[in-house]
Design a protein around this motif. Structure first.
Motif, PDB file in Angstrom:
ATOM      1  N   VAL A 198       0.841  -1.206   0.000  1.00  0.00           N
ATOM      2  CA  VAL A 198       0.000   0.000   0.000  1.00  0.00           C
ATOM      3  C   VAL A 198       0.871   1.250   0.000  1.00  0.00           C
ATOM      4  CG1 VAL A 198      -1.627   1.332   1.398  1.00  0.00           C
ATOM      5  CG2 VAL A 198      -2.022  -1.098   1.011  1.00  0.00           C
ATOM      6  N   ALA A 199       1.958   1.242   0.762  1.00  0.00           N
ATOM      7  CA  ALA A 199       2.854   2.400   0.809  1.00  0.00           C
ATOM      8  C   ALA A 199       3.506   2.648  -0.548  1.00  0.00           C
ATOM      9  CB  ALA A 199       3.918   2.195   1.879  1.00  0.00           C
ATOM     10  N   VAL A 200       3.939   1.610  -1.207  1.00  0.00           N
ATOM     11  CA  VAL A 200       4.577   1.763  -2.522  1.00  0.00           C
ATOM     12  C   VAL A 200       3.561   2.270  -3.540  1.00  0.00           C
ATOM     13  CG1 VAL A 200       5.606   0.474  -4.435  1.00  0.00           C
ATOM     14  CG2 VAL A 200       6.423   0.113  -2.113  1.00  0.00           C
ATOM     15  N   ILE A 201       2.383   1.692  -3.555  1.00  0.00           N
ATOM     16  CA  ILE A 201       1.351   2.137  -4.497  1.00  0.00           C
ATOM     17  C   ILE A 201       0.970   3.592  -4.223  1.00  0.00           C
ATOM     18  CG2 ILE A 201      -1.067   1.800  -5.165  1.00  0.00           C
ATOM     19  CD1 ILE A 201      -0.578  -1.218  -4.837  1.00  0.00           C
ATOM     20  N   SER A 202       0.855   3.947  -2.944  1.00  0.00           N
ATOM     21  CA  SER A 202       0.525   5.330  -2.587  1.00  0.00           C
ATOM     22  C   SER A 202       1.627   6.291  -3.016  1.00  0.00           C
ATOM     23  CB  SER A 202       0.295   5.450  -1.083  1.00  0.00           C
ATOM     24  OG  SER A 202      -0.785   4.648  -0.699  1.00  0.00           O
ATOM     25  N   ALA A 203       2.867   5.908  -2.823  1.00  0.00           N
ATOM     26  CA  ALA A 203       3.992   6.766  -3.215  1.00  0.00           C
ATOM     27  C   ALA A 203       4.018   6.965  -4.726  1.00  0.00           C
ATOM     28  CB  ALA A 203       5.303   6.163  -2.726  1.00  0.00           C
ATOM     29  N   VAL A 204       3.796   5.908  -5.483  1.00  0.00           N
ATOM     30  CA  VAL A 204       3.768   6.025  -6.945  1.00  0.00           C
ATOM     31  C   VAL A 204       2.609   6.911  -7.370  1.00  0.00           C
ATOM     32  CG1 VAL A 204       3.371   4.723  -9.077  1.00  0.00           C
ATOM     33  CG2 VAL A 204       4.976   3.864  -7.374  1.00  0.00           C
ATOM     34  N   PHE A 205       1.445   6.700  -6.773  1.00  0.00           N
ATOM     35  CA  PHE A 205       0.281   7.514  -7.105  1.00  0.00           C
ATOM     36  C   PHE A 205       0.536   8.983  -6.771  1.00  0.00           C
ATOM     37  CE2 PHE A 205      -3.865   9.358  -5.982  1.00  0.00           C
ATOM     38  CZ  PHE A 205      -4.515   9.197  -7.200  1.00  0.00           C
ATOM     39  N   LEU A 206       1.103   9.247  -5.602  1.00  0.00           N
ATOM     40  CA  LEU A 206       1.411  10.608  -5.192  1.00  0.00           C
ATOM     41  C   LEU A 206       2.425  11.243  -6.139  1.00  0.00           C
ATOM     42  CD1 LEU A 206       0.961  12.811  -3.069  1.00  0.00           C
ATOM     43  CD2 LEU A 206       2.838  11.814  -1.765  1.00  0.00           C
ATOM     44  N   PHE A 207       3.441  10.498  -6.513  1.00  0.00           N
ATOM     45  CA  PHE A 207       4.442  11.007  -7.451  1.00  0.00           C
ATOM     46  C   PHE A 207       3.799  11.360  -8.782  1.00  0.00           C
ATOM     47  CE2 PHE A 207       7.364  10.145 -10.971  1.00  0.00           C
ATOM     48  CZ  PHE A 207       8.335  11.096 -10.706  1.00  0.00           C
ATOM     49  N   LEU A 208       2.923  10.508  -9.278  1.00  0.00           N
ATOM     50  CA  LEU A 208       2.256  10.784 -10.558  1.00  0.00           C
ATOM     51  C   LEU A 208       1.339  11.999 -10.449  1.00  0.00           C
ATOM     52  CD1 LEU A 208       1.434   7.163 -11.764  1.00  0.00           C
ATOM     53  CD2 LEU A 208       3.219   8.691 -12.607  1.00  0.00           C
ATOM     54  N   MET A 209       0.656  12.141  -9.330  1.00  0.00           N
ATOM     55  CA  MET A 209      -0.218  13.300  -9.141  1.00  0.00           C
ATOM     56  C   MET A 209       0.597  14.591  -9.085  1.00  0.00           C
ATOM     57  SD  MET A 209      -3.288  12.311  -9.268  1.00  0.00           S
ATOM     58  CE  MET A 209      -4.129  13.754  -8.679  1.00  0.00           C
ATOM     59  N   VAL A 210       1.706  14.577  -8.352  1.00  0.00           N
ATOM     60  CA  VAL A 210       2.565  15.756  -8.269  1.00  0.00           C
ATOM     61  C   VAL A 210       3.137  16.080  -9.639  1.00  0.00           C
ATOM     62  CG1 VAL A 210       4.749  16.613  -7.320  1.00  0.00           C
ATOM     63  CG2 VAL A 210       3.073  15.506  -5.826  1.00  0.00           C
ATOM     64  N   ALA A 211       3.555  15.058 -10.365  1.00  0.00           N
ATOM     65  CA  ALA A 211       4.105  15.283 -11.704  1.00  0.00           C
ATOM     66  C   ALA A 211       3.041  15.855 -12.630  1.00  0.00           C
ATOM     67  CB  ALA A 211       4.662  13.983 -12.265  1.00  0.00           C
ATOM     68  N   ALA A 212       1.822  15.346 -12.536  1.00  0.00           N
ATOM     69  CA  ALA A 212       0.740  15.861 -13.383  1.00  0.00           C
ATOM     70  C   ALA A 212       0.402  17.300 -13.021  1.00  0.00           C
ATOM     71  CB  ALA A 212      -0.486  14.973 -13.229  1.00  0.00           C
ATOM     72  N   LEU A 213       0.331  17.596 -11.734  1.00  0.00           N
ATOM     73  CA  LEU A 213       0.036  18.975 -11.314  1.00  0.00           C
ATOM     74  C   LEU A 213       1.169  19.919 -11.696  1.00  0.00           C
ATOM     75  CD1 LEU A 213      -1.620  18.414  -7.822  1.00  0.00           C
ATOM     76  CD2 LEU A 213      -2.714  19.171  -9.934  1.00  0.00           C
ATOM     77  N   ALA A 214       2.404  19.463 -11.550  1.00  0.00           N
ATOM     78  CA  ALA A 214       3.537  20.302 -11.939  1.00  0.00           C
ATOM     79  C   ALA A 214       3.510  20.573 -13.432  1.00  0.00           C
ATOM     80  CB  ALA A 214       4.850  19.631 -11.534  1.00  0.00           C
ATOM     81  N   GLY A 215       3.197  19.563 -14.202  1.00  0.00           N
ATOM     82  CA  GLY A 215       3.088  19.751 -15.648  1.00  0.00           C
ATOM     83  C   GLY A 215       1.954  20.690 -16.002  1.00  0.00           C
ATOM     84  N   LEU A 216       0.868  20.592 -15.268  1.00  0.00           N
ATOM     85  CA  LEU A 216      -0.280  21.466 -15.508  1.00  0.00           C
ATOM     86  C   LEU A 216       0.075  22.907 -15.192  1.00  0.00           C
ATOM     87  CD1 LEU A 216      -3.278  21.509 -16.295  1.00  0.00           C
ATOM     88  CD2 LEU A 216      -3.826  21.242 -13.877  1.00  0.00           C
ATOM     89  N   PHE A 217       0.813  23.151 -14.097  1.00  0.00           N
ATOM     90  CA  PHE A 217       1.212  24.506 -13.739  1.00  0.00           C
ATOM     91  C   PHE A 217       2.156  25.106 -14.782  1.00  0.00           C
ATOM     92  CE2 PHE A 217       0.137  23.337  -9.210  1.00  0.00           C
ATOM     93  CZ  PHE A 217      -0.983  24.151  -9.161  1.00  0.00           C
ATOM     94  N   PHE A 218       2.958  24.276 -15.402  1.00  0.00           N
ATOM     95  CA  PHE A 218       3.853  24.782 -16.435  1.00  0.00           C
ATOM     96  C   PHE A 218       3.101  25.045 -17.736  1.00  0.00           C
ATOM     97  CE2 PHE A 218       7.279  22.624 -13.898  1.00  0.00           C
ATOM     98  CZ  PHE A 218       7.931  23.785 -13.556  1.00  0.00           C
ATOM     99  N   LEU A 219       2.011  24.333 -17.981  1.00  0.00           N
ATOM    100  CA  LEU A 219       1.258  24.508 -19.215  1.00  0.00           C
ATOM    101  C   LEU A 219       0.289  25.682 -19.156  1.00  0.00           C
ATOM    102  CD1 LEU A 219       0.392  20.843 -20.247  1.00  0.00           C
ATOM    103  CD2 LEU A 219       2.000  22.384 -21.340  1.00  0.00           C
ATOM    104  N   ILE A 220      -0.232  26.019 -17.992  1.00  0.00           N
ATOM    105  CA  ILE A 220      -1.246  27.079 -17.875  1.00  0.00           C
ATOM    106  C   ILE A 220      -0.728  28.416 -18.406  1.00  0.00           C
ATOM    107  CG2 ILE A 220      -2.553  28.482 -16.228  1.00  0.00           C
ATOM    108  CD1 ILE A 220      -3.116  25.946 -14.678  1.00  0.00           C
ATOM    109  N   PRO A 221       0.476  28.838 -18.016  1.00  0.00           N
ATOM    110  CA  PRO A 221       0.933  30.137 -18.574  1.00  0.00           C
ATOM    111  C   PRO A 221       1.085  30.090 -20.089  1.00  0.00           C
ATOM    112  CG  PRO A 221       2.248  29.545 -16.662  1.00  0.00           C
ATOM    113  CD  PRO A 221       1.377  28.377 -16.979  1.00  0.00           C
ATOM    114  N   LYS A 222       1.486  28.961 -20.648  1.00  0.00           N
ATOM    115  CA  LYS A 222       1.663  28.857 -22.102  1.00  0.00           C
ATOM    116  C   LYS A 222       0.317  28.879 -22.816  1.00  0.00           C
ATOM    117  CE  LYS A 222       5.970  26.323 -21.898  1.00  0.00           C
ATOM    118  NZ  LYS A 222       6.683  25.091 -22.193  1.00  0.00           N
ATOM    119  N   ILE A 223      -0.703  28.315 -22.210  1.00  0.00           N
ATOM    120  CA  ILE A 223      -2.018  28.260 -22.832  1.00  0.00           C
ATOM    121  C   ILE A 223      -2.666  29.653 -22.805  1.00  0.00           C
ATOM    122  CG2 ILE A 223      -4.367  27.344 -22.584  1.00  0.00           C
ATOM    123  CD1 ILE A 223      -3.125  24.780 -21.500  1.00  0.00           C
ATOM    124  N   TRP A 224      -2.492  30.398 -21.761  1.00  0.00           N
ATOM    125  CA  TRP A 224      -3.149  31.699 -21.629  1.00  0.00           C
ATOM    126  C   TRP A 224      -2.406  32.778 -22.400  1.00  0.00           C
ATOM    127  CZ3 TRP A 224      -5.600  32.729 -16.244  1.00  0.00           C
ATOM    128  CH2 TRP A 224      -6.521  31.705 -15.957  1.00  0.00           C
TER     129      TRP A 224
END
Length: 109
Positions: free
Chosen positions: A82-108
């Motif tokens: 459960v800890a490993v799955i949670s860590a992977v999920f958290l890493f993917l969520m952070v990576a997705a949010l970080a990517g989203l924050f980098f894309l928002i200024p380019k889109i606007w």
């Protein structure tokens, strides 16, 4: 069907410690009547103190300790999984949010 002496020799330790079914006991005793040499070996083994000196490690307490240890190992495995799955999920969520924050200024812009 002819039963060989080797089969009786394989069964003999169980016969001596009385861990065979009544049918097997009767069969071995019948065979021992026809083989005096093997009957003498069986008699010597059954009167020997050697079998009594062998420690039998399996007791109810030992079984319960082993069972509890297995349950503990299983819990550790599940928690680790459960800890490993949670860590992977958290890493993917952070990576997705970080990517989203980098894309928002380019889109606007």
């Amino acid at each position: 069907m002819e039963i060989s002496r080797n089969i009786i020799l394989d069964i003999l330790p169980l016969y001596i410690v009385d861990e065979v079914s009544p049918e097997t006991r009767a069969f071995v005793e019948n065979y021992l009547e026809s083989d005096p040499e093997l009957a003498e070996i069986a008699r010597k083994l059954s009167s020997s103190k050697l079998l009594e000196e062998i420690p039998i490690p399996i007791t109810k307490e030992h079984e319960m300790e082993t069972y509890e240890e297995a349950k503990l190992q299983q819990r550790r495995y599940i928690i680790t999984l459960v800890a490993v799955i949670s860590a992977v999920f958290l890493f993917l969520m952070v990576a997705a949010l970080a990517g989203l924050f980098f894309l928002i200024p380019k889109i606007w812009m």
